[in-house]
Design a protein around this motif. Structure first.
Motif, PDB file in Angstrom:
ATOM      1  N   PRO A   1      -7.137  -0.519  -7.693  1.00  0.00           N
ATOM      2  CA  PRO A   1      -6.026   0.437  -7.764  1.00  0.00           C
ATOM      3  C   PRO A   1      -5.727   1.137  -6.433  1.00  0.00           C
ATOM      4  O   PRO A   1      -4.596   1.527  -6.192  1.00  0.00           O
ATOM      5  N   ARG A   2      -6.732   1.272  -5.583  1.00  0.00           N
ATOM      6  CA  ARG A   2      -6.487   2.026  -4.357  1.00  0.00           C
ATOM      7  C   ARG A   2      -6.314   1.153  -3.115  1.00  0.00           C
ATOM      8  O   ARG A   2      -5.995   1.663  -2.053  1.00  0.00           O
ATOM      9  N   TRP A   3      -6.605  -0.122  -3.230  1.00  0.00           N
ATOM     10  CA  TRP A   3      -6.357  -0.992  -2.078  1.00  0.00           C
ATOM     11  C   TRP A   3      -6.152  -2.424  -2.548  1.00  0.00           C
ATOM     12  O   TRP A   3      -6.476  -2.791  -3.676  1.00  0.00           O
ATOM     13  N   SER A   4      -5.595  -3.213  -1.642  1.00  0.00           N
ATOM     14  CA  SER A   4      -5.321  -4.611  -1.951  1.00  0.00           C
ATOM     15  C   SER A   4      -6.602  -5.417  -1.824  1.00  0.00           C
ATOM     16  O   SER A   4      -7.461  -5.118  -1.006  1.00  0.00           O
TER      17      SER A   4
ATOM     18  N   ILE B   1      -9.617  11.549  -2.840  1.00  0.00           N
ATOM     19  CA  ILE B   1      -9.394  10.423  -3.752  1.00  0.00           C
ATOM     20  C   ILE B   1      -9.609   9.084  -3.062  1.00  0.00           C
ATOM     21  O   ILE B   1      -9.626   8.047  -3.710  1.00  0.00           O
TER      22      ILE B   1
ATOM     23  N   ASP C   1       0.829  -1.204   0.000  1.00  0.00           N
ATOM     24  CA  ASP C   1       0.000   0.000   0.000  1.00  0.00           C
ATOM     25  C   ASP C   1       0.864   1.256   0.000  1.00  0.00           C
ATOM     26  O   ASP C   1       0.620   2.202  -0.740  1.00  0.00           O
TER      27      ASP C   1
ATOM     28  N   ARG D   1       0.389   2.771  -3.843  1.00  0.00           N
ATOM     29  CA  ARG D   1      -0.933   3.389  -3.950  1.00  0.00           C
ATOM     30  C   ARG D   1      -0.882   4.866  -3.592  1.00  0.00           C
ATOM     31  O   ARG D   1      -0.690   5.226  -2.430  1.00  0.00           O
TER      32      ARG D   1
ATOM     33  N   PHE E   1      -3.055   7.067  -3.158  1.00  0.00           N
ATOM     34  CA  PHE E   1      -4.010   7.458  -2.126  1.00  0.00           C
ATOM     35  C   PHE E   1      -3.413   7.265  -0.726  1.00  0.00           C
ATOM     36  O   PHE E   1      -3.452   8.159   0.126  1.00  0.00           O
TER      37      PHE E   1
END
Lengths: 201, 296
Positions: free
Chosen positions: B252-255, A170, A113, A117, A119
């Motif tokens: 795309p924003r978390w696993s 976001i 993460d 990522r 975000f």
């Protein structure tokens, strides 16, 4: 404005410490509700969302202080440290809930993460920017750094709030009014401050 | 119409899961050799009912998890009809009871995995979608099934804001729709579906992320081409048409590698997410030869 002067002189007698007390009591109360199953079926998600939102709100509140003083003459400067430290407290809580309760120390996922990522990286960057500010939000640091260097260091607040608002926007699944409003307020306050400073000089 | 006893599994059956499992196992004949939905339910502990009915994503009633339970109570569920059209042999507007009449409502205890990385186990009651499709007749050339949620802003306050392109739409490939695991649910925990869970008729596709399991269905259309679907239209790089639960393909924003178990409390931690949400044996064959990284 005589009315504002009177308000300011009343405020001089109102201490800042209740801000710390209320923040700590509120956090303890929410945590207790979460532990005892009174925050709904997904308490981790609730604590994450609430702590993050509160941190952002407190950061924005901190930005309004100098603007309020320059626009309507309201002097809340003596509360700024408490507000800033409270914002950091909730941001740190937000991070710890994510690390310990949500991802529950699954390091492979945490590192993934943090490394890929945007975000998450933006949120982490905001917290890291706030860290030196929290550590130097005391009179001793102010004396040791000197007023000018201390103030320059604390300009880090501005990118930190901007990143926090961006992180919030976001991070949502659908864009609703609130995250847009937070970002808009942040940008407005960031633009207003130097404009007001220039007008003065 | 009101949903009565007929739409739920007899209480003695669903209260005694062991007996249900045995019964379902014995009478499996569900169209797939050796397949039994009951086997998929083994070892699953249902999420408490109050959690299932108070923690919902149903943006028609608001974006907070508590909003649907708070706002969906006023939804008019009766009369309810479903417009069946497109490449079907018997198109028309079916009253819900007519659509379901003659079909046996079964209990299915399924894992439910949201794309937001939380999970539940829900004891659904419903009929296999395949049985409904058979009833209306699949016409030649049909390759997909498209679904649409009710659009009624006066009762669905969330539809007042353009956060999604209303009405909500979802779709399946025909073979996915006909798979014996795919359910049209009319109830949960042996009772009529609460409005916040998609009453009176919703889709349940247990190996896909929850957003595929469209709620409060008013339209079913069989098509030759892949139908547009709401989340895919909104953010195609985040939500694919297939949306099969896949721990190896991240949002795309978390696993997606693990999930929070709703109802497990503050210190519940996470559990590993299973390929196809634990239904790999049953459904992986549908995607043989497909690149699941491309077709997420």
């Amino acid at each position: 404005m005589p009315g504002m002067d009177r308000l300011n002189s009343v405020l001089r007698r109102v201490p800042a410490w209740p801000i710390y007390a209320i923040a700590a009591a509120y956090a303890a109360w929410r945590f207790w509700l979460a532990v005892t199953g009174q925050l709904g079926p997904d308490p981790v998600d609730r604590l994450t969302a609430d702590s993050g939102t509160l941190a952002l709100q407190m950061l924005i509140a901190g930005l309004t202080i100098s603007v309020l003083r320059k626009t309507i003459g309201l002097n809340l400067l003596r509360y700024r440290r408490a507000i800033g430290l409270t914002a950091f407290f909730f941001a740190a809580a937000h991070f710890l809930v994510w690390l310990l309760l949500d991802l529950a120390l699954r390091w492979d996922q945490i590192l993934a993460d943090l490394s890929k990522r945007p975000f998450v990286m933006i949120g982490m960057a905001a917290l890291l920017l706030l860290l030196p500010l929290a550590l130097t939000s005391n009179n001793m640091s102010l004396r040791r750094l000197g007023a000018l260097r201390w103030r320059q260091l604390h300009w880090l607040t501005y990118p930190a709030v901007l990143l926090a608002a961006l992180h919030h926007l976001i991070g949502v699944k659908v864009v609703t009014a609130a995250p847009v409003a937070y970002l808009a307020a942040t940008v407005l306050l960031l633009v207003a401050r130097p404009a007001l400073m220039r007008r003065r000089s | 119409m009101t949903l009565g006893h007929w739409d739920v599994t007899p209480k003695d059956l669903f209260l005694n899961r062991r007996r249900f499992l045995a019964a379902a196992g014995a009478g499996a004949g569900l169209g797939l050799a050796g397949f039994s939905p009951a086997r998929a339910a083994a070892d699953l502990t249902p999420t408490p009912k109050d959690a299932v009915t108070s923690y919902n994503n149903f943006y028609e009633f608001g974006t907070d998890k508590e909003d649907p339970a708070r706002n969906a109570g006023s939804l008019t569920l009766s009369p309810w009809s479903v417009e069946v059209g497109g490449l079907v042999e018997r198109p028309g507007t079916y009253a819900l009871a007519d659509l379901l009449t003659g079909l046996t409502v079964e209990e299915r205890i399924y894992r439910f995995r949201c794309v937001e990385a939380w999970a539940m186990v829900v004891p659904w009651n419903g009929v296999p979608l395949a049985a409904v499709l058979e009833k209306v007749g699949i016409a030649k050339g049909a390759r997909y099934v498209a679904f649409e949620t009710l659009y009624r802003p006066e009762e669905m306050p969330g539809q007042a804001s353009p956060i999604l392109d209303w009405p909500y739409r979802e779709g399946l490939r025909l073979d996915e729709a006909q798979h014996p695991l795919t359910l049209l649910a009319t109830g949960l925990y042996g009772e009529s579906l609460p409005p916040q869970n998609g009453a009176p008729l919703r889709l349940v596709v247990p190996w896909k992320y929850g957003f595929k399991s469209i709620k409060s269905i008013v339209r079913i259309t069989l098509t030759a081409d892949q139908p547009p679907t709401t989340w895919n239209q909104m953010a195609p790089e985040e939500y694919g048409f297939y949306a099969n639960v896949n721990p190896a393909v991240d949002h795309p924003r978390w696993s997606q590698a693990s999930e929070r178990v709703v109802g497990s409390g503050l210190f519940g931690g996470r559990q590993d997410t299973l390929p196809f949400n634990g239904y790999e044996t049953e459904v992986a064959g549908l995607y043989a030869g497909m690149d699941l990284r491309q077709n997420y």
